[in-house]
Design an enzyme around this catalytic site. Structure first.
Site, PDB file in Angstrom:
ATOM      1  CG  HIS A  96      34.786  34.940  33.460  1.00  0.00           C
ATOM      2  ND1 HIS A  96      35.845  34.196  33.010  1.00  0.00           N
ATOM      3  CD2 HIS A  96      33.663  34.331  33.014  1.00  0.00           C
ATOM      4  CE1 HIS A  96      35.370  33.180  32.302  1.00  0.00           C
ATOM      5  NE2 HIS A  96      34.053  33.230  32.297  1.00  0.00           N
ATOM      6  CG  ASP A 153      25.708  33.299  33.762  1.00  0.00           C
ATOM      7  OD1 ASP A 153      25.259  32.835  32.703  1.00  0.00           O
ATOM      8  OD2 ASP A 153      26.377  32.646  34.571  1.00  0.00           O
TER       9      ASP A 153
HETATM   10  N1  ACO Z   1      30.970  40.062  43.316  1.00  0.00           N
HETATM   11  C1  ACO Z   1      31.779  40.606  44.244  1.00  0.00           C
HETATM   12  N2  ACO Z   1      33.076  40.334  44.346  1.00  0.00           N
HETATM   13  C2  ACO Z   1      33.596  39.470  43.464  1.00  0.00           C
HETATM   14  C3  ACO Z   1      32.819  38.876  42.481  1.00  0.00           C
HETATM   15  C4  ACO Z   1      31.461  39.197  42.421  1.00  0.00           C
HETATM   16  N3  ACO Z   1      30.665  38.646  41.515  1.00  0.00           N
HETATM   17  N4  ACO Z   1      33.601  38.049  41.746  1.00  0.00           N
HETATM   18  C5  ACO Z   1      34.825  38.140  42.267  1.00  0.00           C
HETATM   19  N5  ACO Z   1      34.833  38.988  43.311  1.00  0.00           N
HETATM   20  C6  ACO Z   1      35.991  39.339  44.149  1.00  0.00           C
HETATM   21  C7  ACO Z   1      36.164  38.304  45.254  1.00  0.00           C
HETATM   22  O1  ACO Z   1      35.432  38.644  46.407  1.00  0.00           O
HETATM   23  C8  ACO Z   1      37.647  38.345  45.458  1.00  0.00           C
HETATM   24  O2  ACO Z   1      37.942  39.521  46.186  1.00  0.00           O
HETATM   25  P1  ACO Z   1      39.144  39.567  47.257  1.00  0.00           P
HETATM   26  O3  ACO Z   1      40.390  39.332  46.441  1.00  0.00           O
HETATM   27  O4  ACO Z   1      39.050  40.912  47.862  1.00  0.00           O
HETATM   28  O5  ACO Z   1      38.877  38.442  48.222  1.00  0.00           O
HETATM   29  C9  ACO Z   1      38.196  38.550  44.052  1.00  0.00           C
HETATM   30  O6  ACO Z   1      37.156  39.236  43.342  1.00  0.00           O
HETATM   31  C10 ACO Z   1      38.510  37.254  43.330  1.00  0.00           C
HETATM   32  O7  ACO Z   1      37.335  36.451  43.359  1.00  0.00           O
HETATM   33  P2  ACO Z   1      37.304  34.872  43.256  1.00  0.00           P
HETATM   34  O8  ACO Z   1      35.964  34.365  43.657  1.00  0.00           O
HETATM   35  O9  ACO Z   1      38.490  34.324  43.988  1.00  0.00           O
HETATM   36  O10 ACO Z   1      37.515  34.673  41.705  1.00  0.00           O
HETATM   37  P3  ACO Z   1      37.408  33.315  40.940  1.00  0.00           P
HETATM   38  O11 ACO Z   1      38.168  33.493  39.676  1.00  0.00           O
HETATM   39  O12 ACO Z   1      37.749  32.178  41.824  1.00  0.00           O
HETATM   40  O13 ACO Z   1      35.834  33.189  40.645  1.00  0.00           O
HETATM   41  C11 ACO Z   1      33.701  33.535  39.728  1.00  0.00           C
HETATM   42  C12 ACO Z   1      35.218  33.558  39.449  1.00  0.00           C
HETATM   43  C13 ACO Z   1      33.320  32.199  40.380  1.00  0.00           C
HETATM   44  C14 ACO Z   1      32.960  33.656  38.413  1.00  0.00           C
HETATM   45  C15 ACO Z   1      33.351  34.714  40.663  1.00  0.00           C
HETATM   46  O14 ACO Z   1      33.652  35.925  40.013  1.00  0.00           O
HETATM   47  C16 ACO Z   1      31.896  34.687  41.092  1.00  0.00           C
HETATM   48  O15 ACO Z   1      31.564  34.005  42.082  1.00  0.00           O
HETATM   49  N6  ACO Z   1      30.993  35.450  40.392  1.00  0.00           N
HETATM   50  C17 ACO Z   1      29.578  35.433  40.713  1.00  0.00           C
HETATM   51  C18 ACO Z   1      28.892  34.203  40.138  1.00  0.00           C
HETATM   52  C19 ACO Z   1      28.776  34.272  38.627  1.00  0.00           C
HETATM   53  O16 ACO Z   1      28.347  35.268  38.061  1.00  0.00           O
HETATM   54  N7  ACO Z   1      29.137  33.156  37.971  1.00  0.00           N
HETATM   55  C20 ACO Z   1      29.035  33.033  36.519  1.00  0.00           C
HETATM   56  C21 ACO Z   1      30.402  32.950  35.933  1.00  0.00           C
HETATM   57  S1  ACO Z   1      30.337  32.917  34.166  1.00  0.00           S
HETATM   58  C22 ACO Z   1      29.863  31.340  33.828  1.00  0.00           C
HETATM   59  O17 ACO Z   1      30.064  30.401  34.538  1.00  0.00           O
HETATM   60  C23 ACO Z   1      29.105  31.197  32.607  1.00  0.00           C
END
Ligand code: ACO
Length: 375
Positions: A264, A318
């Site tokens: 998140h 979620d």
């Molecule tokens: N699985 C694996 N790795 C993850 C995940 C995940 N779900 N979420 C974040 N990371 C890692 C990324 O790979 C990244 O790693 P790195 O620094 O080694 O490259 C780091 O954590 C930061 O991730 P970002 O995607 O840059 O974080 P951001 O804040 O931009 O994204 C998001 C947040 C979109 C929710 C992301 O965590 C994600 O894609 N999660 C999966 C989809 C999801 O569950 N979405 C629902 C969100 S809640 C909602 O909208 C109600």
């Protein structure tokens, strides 16, 4: 050239508004709507009370709540021409796309003079909260060839939604669980869809158009669309032993694939809504029997905490919502629409706040192209 501000991809950490709607402290997992902790709202208030508080700033007293519920109930039904619109859409259409189309159509059926007209603003907000569940339930039936079921005014918001799906009075626990799930999803500060709503609202577009744009934003898989994908993802894990679940997670992380329902932008600990949803799941299992996928989800949460907990990646709302909805018999492509029928209240609260002190959104950019070229 003028000095440019630091570029932050995804506007991470950049305040987009001053707001009194929702307070989050992602370091400790605190979530409050207008200062009320989410756990207390989930336990003590029905969805309609929460909506009243989000839209108008205060929890209603008993009389106000009864009047507000009656106002919502009176606005639940859809004009037959909206039903006609739904009947002309392809039955393969995703319910989120259908919701976008129907909400957009509402603006033509309920035109107002101007969004600055306070009466138009208020009735539009009530209509949107009241009618979105009817659209979702109507589409659920129309796409399988059944006639929509008219809403009932004697049922609460959540119970009426469930009733409109199959035409049966829902079990009280089922209605209670959906009511709490709606409260949990009602608002979450400056997420992508809320930001979308505020940007569209800042142009003085009408509230139906504002909500249409927000629904589109919510549909993406990195936002609301994730809940639908969690169960699909869990179904690919065949061996549920701790060792196999760990290997599955390690492989996926090594391939840099996102694990749905984790991570998140704001929370660096477990999303407090996931805890409440787990409590609901436990109640449902006690009444209706267990779901094996829940144990798998708990195991994956444990393995992920060991693997990526140090990076602040924990379950978000979620992760457990789909498991709860599956137990209630709600089909997976309705999970995000159920999210939308809750979050519409938050979008509207932000719209009303935006309009109180509006300035059109117009950020800047950092130019990275060539300049002053000749053709
Ligand atoms: N699985 C694996 N790795 C993850 C995940 C995940 N779900 N979420 C974040 N990371 C890692 C990324 O790979 C990244 O790693 P790195 O620094 O080694 O490259 C780091 O954590 C930061 O991730 P970002 O995607 O840059 O974080 P951001 O804040 O931009 O994204 C998001 C947040 C979109 C929710 C992301 O965590 C994600 O894609 N999660 C999966 C989809 C999801 O569950 N979405 C629902 C969100 S809640 C909602 O909208 C109600």
């Amino acid at each position: 050239m003028a000095d440019v501000a630091e570029f932050r991809p995804g506007l991470a950490g950049v305040p987009a508004a001053k707001s009194a709607v929702c307070l989050i402290d992602g370091q400790v997992g605190k979530l409050q709507y207008r200062g009320y902790p989410i756990q207390q709202l989930a336990e003590k208030c029905c969805f309609e009370e929460t909506v009243h508080m989000l839209l108008f700033g205060a929890l209603p007293n008993a009389e106000e709540l009864a009047a507000f519920k009656a106002e919502l109930a009176a606005e639940r039904s859809l004009k037959f021409r909206i039903i006609d619109v739904l009947k002309h859409l392809p039955e393969s259409g995703h319910p989120m796309d259908v919701l976008t189309a129907a909400t957009s159509a509402l603006s033509m059926f309920y035109p107002g003079d101007h969004v600055e007209d306070l009466a138009f603003r208020r009735i539009s907000a009530i209509r949107l909260v009241a009618k979105l569940p009817t659209v979702v339930a109507a589409w659920y039936r129309i796409r399988r060839g059944d006639e929509p079921i008219a809403p009932r005014a004697d049922l609460g918001h959540a119970a009426n939604f469930l009733y409109m799906l199959e035409g049966e009075d829902p079990h009280p626990l089922t209605a209670e669980v959906v009511d709490v799930a709606l409260t949990l999803h009602a608002e979450h500060s400056m997420n992508a869809s809320t930001f979308t709503a505020r940007v569209t609202g800042s142009t003085l577009a009408d509230p139906y158009t504002v909500v249409t744009s927000a629904i589109g934003s919510l549909s993406g898989r990195l936002h609301g669309g994730a809940n639908e994908r969690v169960l699909a993802m869990l179904s690919t894990i065949e061996d549920h032993s701790p060792q196999a679940v760990r290997r599955w997670a390690e492989d996926r992380l090594a391939r840099k694939e996102k694990i749905m329902g984790f991570g998140h932008r704001v929370y660096k600990v477990k999303d407090p809504r996931a805890d409440v949803l787990q409590g609901l799941a436990t109640k449902l299992f006690a009444e209706f029997g267990a779901t094996p996928v829940y144990d798998l989800a708990v195991e994956l949460e444990k393995q992920m905490a060991e693997l990526v907990g140090h990076k602040g990646i924990y379950p978000n709302v979620d992760f457990y919502s789909g498991i709860v909805y599956q137990k209630l018999g709600i089909p997976s492509d309705l999970y995000t629409p159920v999210f939308a029928i809750a979050r519409v209240s938050g979008w509207l609260a932000h719209l009303l706040e935006q309009l109180e002190n509006n300035r059109i959104f117009r950020p800047t950019q950092i130019w990275v192209g060539e300049a002053d070229r000749e053709v």
